[in-house]
Design an enzyme around this catalytic site. Structure first.
Site, PDB file in Angstrom:
ATOM      1  N   THR A   1      98.337  73.769  65.947  1.00  0.00           N
ATOM      2  CA  THR A   1      99.674  73.708  65.376  1.00  0.00           C
ATOM      3  C   THR A   1     100.001  72.278  64.973  1.00  0.00           C
ATOM      4  O   THR A   1      99.958  71.361  65.792  1.00  0.00           O
ATOM      5  CB  THR A   1     100.711  74.218  66.388  1.00  0.00           C
ATOM      6  OG1 THR A   1     100.418  75.585  66.679  1.00  0.00           O
ATOM      7  CG2 THR A   1     102.119  74.102  65.835  1.00  0.00           C
TER       8      THR A   1
ATOM      9  N   ALA B   1      96.948  84.707  73.419  1.00  0.00           N
ATOM     10  CA  ALA B   1      96.627  83.712  74.447  1.00  0.00           C
ATOM     11  C   ALA B   1      97.812  82.785  74.667  1.00  0.00           C
ATOM     12  O   ALA B   1      98.854  82.881  74.014  1.00  0.00           O
ATOM     13  CB  ALA B   1      95.397  82.901  74.019  1.00  0.00           C
TER      14      ALA B   1
ATOM     15  N   TYR C   1     102.009  83.332  74.721  1.00  0.00           N
ATOM     16  CA  TYR C   1     102.855  83.830  73.638  1.00  0.00           C
ATOM     17  C   TYR C   1     103.007  85.354  73.762  1.00  0.00           C
ATOM     18  O   TYR C   1     102.522  85.958  74.717  1.00  0.00           O
ATOM     19  CB  TYR C   1     102.291  83.384  72.294  1.00  0.00           C
ATOM     20  CG  TYR C   1     102.296  81.878  72.152  1.00  0.00           C
ATOM     21  CD1 TYR C   1     103.488  81.164  72.139  1.00  0.00           C
ATOM     22  CD2 TYR C   1     101.107  81.154  72.091  1.00  0.00           C
ATOM     23  CE1 TYR C   1     103.511  79.786  72.051  1.00  0.00           C
ATOM     24  CE2 TYR C   1     101.113  79.759  72.003  1.00  0.00           C
ATOM     25  CZ  TYR C   1     102.317  79.090  71.987  1.00  0.00           C
ATOM     26  OH  TYR C   1     102.337  77.720  71.916  1.00  0.00           O
TER      27      TYR C   1
ATOM     28  N   GLY D   1      87.621  71.483  74.873  1.00  0.00           N
ATOM     29  CA  GLY D   1      87.159  70.132  75.159  1.00  0.00           C
ATOM     30  C   GLY D   1      85.670  69.918  75.033  1.00  0.00           C
ATOM     31  O   GLY D   1      85.099  69.066  75.724  1.00  0.00           O
TER      32      GLY D   1
ATOM     33  N   GLY E   1      88.519  71.144  68.343  1.00  0.00           N
ATOM     34  CA  GLY E   1      89.900  70.903  67.970  1.00  0.00           C
ATOM     35  C   GLY E   1      90.167  69.480  67.536  1.00  0.00           C
ATOM     36  O   GLY E   1      89.912  69.091  66.393  1.00  0.00           O
TER      37      GLY E   1
END
Length: 345
Positions: free
Chosen positions: A28, A177, A180, A293, A314
């Site tokens: 996001t 996930a 939410y 990670g 990410g």
């Protein structure tokens, strides 16, 4: 010279082949317009990363009542579809593949984003804390969603999937996930219902599976992101495992494109006998994307062990638009800095 497993191709279906095992994780960024329309800068941002095997675009809301953060893009009106077409066109022109991640925040929201309306949730259970990027807003008490509204949200997911197809996406990922709305139905803390949508694992999972059924009628490639242990926006409860066991076992009956680990740190937990990805792999028999990670080295190890089929990256992809080139050439990666969140480089 040994072949690098990160750059092996993989077929996710008869008509969906990926050129490598690296996936851009959905992140996001709150960079859409005030009308929640994707911008040209977003198209360029994703286009520069089209050399990954698959891009999963940032979480995208399915209706005005689904919003929980500022300037997050939507997929519920024509202007948003047209904005996303620019993104998918750019990615495809550069040889990439891209999925939309369909999202409803549920109780992880605030009336500020909902035209003064109260957020909905499986049960009226408050989320403590402040809204990220919300100028000090505090979360409040959500309203228990009615059965009629549940069916409406199911159709909103289906309509968003239809819109994703119209916008040129190669598939969709359902965001079930990180606490939410879809995930809220899968945890004892947030689902305290005693009707057809709560009380036991089968009823608690009904909402997710009804959404999958509806969405699969609208687009060919459908995936799910799950966080059975990654309790963002939730309290850790080991008793939730019985629900996750049921969900993952039942997903084996569905022709999903993949299941994606919804974890920011894929570390071991004793009660699931390993990492979240290893737990998902132990129950779910289809394609698995690991996230949380990973470095190139740990990604290779995970693929070699067979814990996952693909690895989602990410923040390193925010900092390194040329991530694939650098990893191929074993060049040092630019370190991610929090200031980069406000940039679309």
């Amino acid at each position: 010279m040994n072949k690098d497993i990160l750059f092996d191709t993989i077929n996710l279906s008869d008509d969906l082949s990926l050129k490598n095992r690296i996936v851009m994780a959905p992140m996001t960024r709150s960079m859409a317009t005030e009308e929640l329309i994707p911008t040209n800068a977003m198209a360029d941002y994703y286009g520069r990363r089209a050399d990954v095997g698959l891009i999963v675009a940032e979480a995208t809301i399915i209706s005005p009542m689904a919003q929980g953060y500022p300037n997050t893009p939507g997929l519920y009106n024509e202007a948003q579809i047209e904005g996303w077409k620019k993104v998918t066109d750019k990615v495809h022109q550069n040889g990439g593949k891209i999925f939309a991640q369909l999202w409803h925040c549920g109780r992880v929201s605030h009336p500020y984003y909902l035209d003064g309306k109260q957020p909905v949730a499986p049960s009226a259970v408050i989320l403590n804390g402040r809204v990220p990027r919300g100028n000090g807003l505090q979360y409040g008490m959500p309203r228990e969603i009615s059965e009629t509204e549940i069916f409406e949200v199911i159709q909103e997911f289906a309509k968003a999937a239809e819109n994703a197809r119209k916008a040129g996406f190669d598939g969709v990922e359902l965001h079930a996930a990180n606490g939410y709305l879809l995930d809220q139905f899968l945890h004892w803390e947030t689902n305290r219902r005693n009707d057809a949508w709560g009380g036991n694992p089968e009823k608690m999972a009904r909402f997710l599976f009804d959404v999958i059924d509806a969405v699969q009628k609208e687009i060919n490639h459908v995936a799910v992101r799950l966080s059975p242990v990654g309790h963002q926006h939730l309290e850790l409860n080991e008793d939730d495992k019985i629900i996750s066991d049921y969900v993952l076992q039942r997903l084996n009956q569905y022709n999903l494109t993949y299941v994606h680990t919804g974890s920011h740190n894929d570390i071991p937990f004793e009660y699931i006998n390993g990492t979240v990805t290893q737990y998902i792999r132990s129950v779910y028999q289809g394609t698995v994307i690991a996230c949380g990670g990973y470095s190139p080295e740990s990604a290779r190890d995970t693929l070699r062990r067979g814990d996952a089929n693909l690895i989602a990256i990410g923040r390193p992809l925010i900092a390194n638009p040329d991530y694939i080139e650098k990893v191929r050439a074993n060049k040092p990666l630019t370190e991610y800095r929090v200031e980069m969140l406000n940039e679309l480089v």
